[in-house]
Motif scaffolding. Structure first.
Motif, PDB file in Angstrom:
ATOM      1  N   ALA A 164       5.403  17.515  44.261  1.00 18.23           N
ATOM      2  CA  ALA A 164       6.373  18.437  44.864  1.00 18.23           C
ATOM      3  C   ALA A 164       6.283  19.812  44.206  1.00 18.23           C
ATOM      4  O   ALA A 164       6.313  20.851  44.876  1.00 18.23           O
ATOM      5  N   TYR A 176      12.653  16.269  48.781  1.00 15.73           N
ATOM      6  CA  TYR A 176      11.767  15.259  48.181  1.00 15.73           C
ATOM      7  C   TYR A 176      12.547  14.066  47.603  1.00 15.73           C
ATOM      8  O   TYR A 176      11.960  13.171  47.007  1.00 15.73           O
ATOM      9  N   ASN A 234       8.597  22.581  54.752  1.00 16.04           N
ATOM     10  CA  ASN A 234       9.762  21.792  55.139  1.00 16.04           C
ATOM     11  C   ASN A 234      10.792  22.573  55.943  1.00 16.04           C
ATOM     12  O   ASN A 234      11.989  22.438  55.727  1.00 16.04           O
ATOM     13  N   LYS A 254       5.402  11.901  41.855  1.00 12.42           N
ATOM     14  CA  LYS A 254       5.973  12.526  43.051  1.00 12.42           C
ATOM     15  C   LYS A 254       6.508  13.931  42.715  1.00 12.42           C
ATOM     16  O   LYS A 254       6.340  14.873  43.491  1.00 12.42           O
ATOM     17  N   ARG A 264       8.261  17.152  57.490  1.00 12.61           N
ATOM     18  CA  ARG A 264       7.647  17.622  56.254  1.00 12.61           C
ATOM     19  C   ARG A 264       6.524  18.621  56.551  1.00 12.61           C
ATOM     20  O   ARG A 264       5.387  18.481  56.120  1.00 12.61           O
TER      21      ARG A 264
END
Ligand code: G4P
Length: 542
Positions: free
Chosen positions: A427, A471, A318, A423, A324
């Motif tokens: 991450a 994120y 990132n 998620k 991303r």
């Protein structure tokens, strides 16, 4: 075919060998505030990369490749990420790898030091050998990396040079060889004597930003030129010091330097850009180029080989939030890199095409089409690379491991919106592959409650910031009472899942059994109960 013909046949063509031979890759190690940023700027200035100082930190308005967590770095005034800067000097291509100065990011620094052939130890003349410098020095020593020493801030009052050299030698248990000698110190700092070319260099520190240096041949401590520039007090001291070092020291031994036993010392003021070019000249004369790198099989890869090989020592995600993106920094160990080339990925046993690649100059990045052993390239990564991964165009090469160190701080994360758990896990996996944190799992709970391990407090702070910023995950971090992580092994290194005694076993990210304990006392207990078990404090990728 004889062996020697074979060896020649496997070498790169002469033009590629020439490029490899002119590479020099090094890092600066220092305690925060010793002047690393300032020295880096001046080196880039001498290398013609920047034309005014102040560009490295990225002035507002420049197209610096930054993300918001780099913003966090700036707010905190510390360097978290390690970037690579490239410049040419005296026909050499020099790669300078930046190292984070903050102790909480020491693992990142260890990895960087795996990718260099030499280091410059920067010391503040007033503070001498500081804590961080010593730790980083120990890593260099462990790898036998040759170390240059630059004593900085001579324009400020500080320790006298003989005392300082004595301190370096005693604290680090290493010999020093003064290449230059300061003529005065603090406000009375007037110049340096270069012992190798027997010239003295004088400047006027009051003329900041307007460096005019006067150079003279020097016949020895009694040379009358000293009287022209030094006041009575400095004159006597400098003459005594020079008499002493000239009579007491043996000549510079390059072999002792190359094997890390002796450090050549130069003095100067990075801020006033004085003594930096002398350091660079010395550096370009003696810094070693790319070396043969050992593989896990016990063989070595010659940097001049015709085939390409390299390893990933850093991953940064990132850098540009909008895309991303994730960049794997590869240190090239042999041959030539060409954009778009196909390489074998040893861990995944698959072929990959390295289509997007970049090199970094100060805060800017630019596409690179070709690079050579010794260089660092950033290659685009869609999640296939992890730290320590090895790439090559000939078979599967695996270089020696980059060790991971046992974290001492532990925490768990809860996410406000439970639906975002998946998620969050994703991450965390990204950030762990980057080496930003380490992950551990309770085999019963699995990844419903991942345990995060860190070496330093600030890593947690950066983690929470990045989860939010990159994120869009708002998390709550709760500290866990563990402070010790150990990987139980048999004496021949095999992972052990069962121990005697009531010890709960966890799993790390590559599914190896790991013991998480509250305190050192528990570890002693575990060792007592299991005397034949090795409790490893660092692990290598399986
Ligand atoms: P770091 O990256 O190692 O943390 O150090 P950095 O270069 O940021 O330097 C730390 C401070 O030391 C800076 O002062 C810098 O100007 C100063 N400094 C570096 N080299 C020299 C030198 O040779 N002589 C003197 N006198 N000072 C030096 P600051 O006050 O934090 O910032 P600034 O306002 O000067 O930029």
């Amino acid at each position: 075919m004889s062996n020697s013909t074979n060896a020649t046949a496997n070498l790169a063509v002469p033009a590629v060998q020439k490029e490899i031979e002119r590479r020099r890759t090094f890092a600066i190690i220092s305690h925060p505030d010793a002047g690393k940023t300032t020295l880096t700027e001046k080196l880039l200035f001498h290398g013609g990369v920047i034309h005014e100082t102040g560009e490295v930190k990225g002035k507002s308005g420049t197209k610096a490749v930054t993300s918001d967590w780099m913003e966090l770095e700036r707010q905190k005034g510390i360097s978290i990420t390690s970037s690579v800067m490239t410049f040419d000097y005296n026909d050499l291509r020099i790669n300078l790898l930046d190292t984070p100065g903050h102790k909480d990011f020491s693992e990142d620094t260890y990895r960087v030091l795996m990718a260099v052939e030499s280091a410059c130890m920067l010391i503040d003349v007033a503070k001498g050998v500081e804590d961080r410098t010593k730790k980083l020095y120990d890593v260099c020593r462990y790898r036998n990396i040759p170390i240059f020493t630059f004593v900085n801030k001579l324009d400020r009052e500080g320790k006298d040079p003989l005392t300082l050299i004595d301190e370096i030698e005693k604290t680090l248990n290493m010999q020093c060889y003064p290449v230059t000698w300061p003529l005065g110190i603090g406000q009375r700092f007037k110049g340096i004597y270069n012992r190798l070319n027997k010239k003295v260099y004088f400047y006027d520190q009051r003329r900041e930003d307007d460096l005019a240096v006067e150079v003279y041949d020097f016949s020895g401590p009694q040379d009358p030129i000293l009287e022209k520039y030094l006041d009575h007090e400095s004159l006597q001291q400098v003459r005594d010091e020079l008499e002493l070092i000239e009579s007491a020291l043996p000549p510079f031994d390059v072999n002792d330097f190359l094997t890390g036993k002796l450090s050549p010392v130069t003095f100067g003021s990075a801020k006033q850009n004085f003594g930096v070019d002398t350091f660079l000249q010395f550096f370009t004369q003696f810094a070693p180029g790319p070396k043969a790198r050992p593989t896990k099989k016990g063989t070595e890869v010659n940097p001049l080989s015709a085939f390409f090989s390299g390893f990933v020592f850093k991953i940064q995600a990132n850098m540009d939030k909008r895309h991303r993106d994730r960049i794997a920094f590869v240190r090239i160990c042999s041959g030539k890199f060409e954009r778009g080339m196909k390489v074998n990925h040893a861990r995944l046993e698959r072929e990959f095409r390295l289509s997007y690649s970049s090199q970094f100059v100060a805060a800017d990045k630019e596409t690179v089409d070709e690079a050579y052993a010794g260089d660092i390239v950033g290659v685009a990564d869609t999640g296939n690379f992890a730290i320590g991964d090895c790439l090559s165009t000939q078979g599967y090469v695996t270089f020696e491991d980059i060790p991971k160190f046992a974290p001492e701080l532990f925490a768990k994360l809860s996410v406000r919106d439970a639906l975002k758990r998946t998620k969050l896990n994703e991450a965390l996996m990204h950030l762990s592959e980057e080496g930003a944190i380490q992950l551990f799992f309770d085999p019963i709970i699995g990844n419903q409650e991942t345990i995060i391990g860190a070496v330093g407090e600030l890593q947690f702070e950066v983690l929470v910031h990045r989860l939010q910023d990159e994120y869009n995950l708002e998390v709550k971090l709760t500290r866990l009472p563990f402070s010790v992580a150990r990987w139980p092994r048999t004496e021949d290194g095999k992972p052990l899942s069962q121990l005697k005694g009531n010890f709960q076993m966890f799993r790390d990210v590559i599914d190896q059994p790991v013991l998480l304990l509250n305190q050192e006392w528990d570890l002693n207990w575990a060792q007592k109960e299991n005397p034949d078990v090795v409790f490893a404090s660092s692990i290598s990728r399986a």
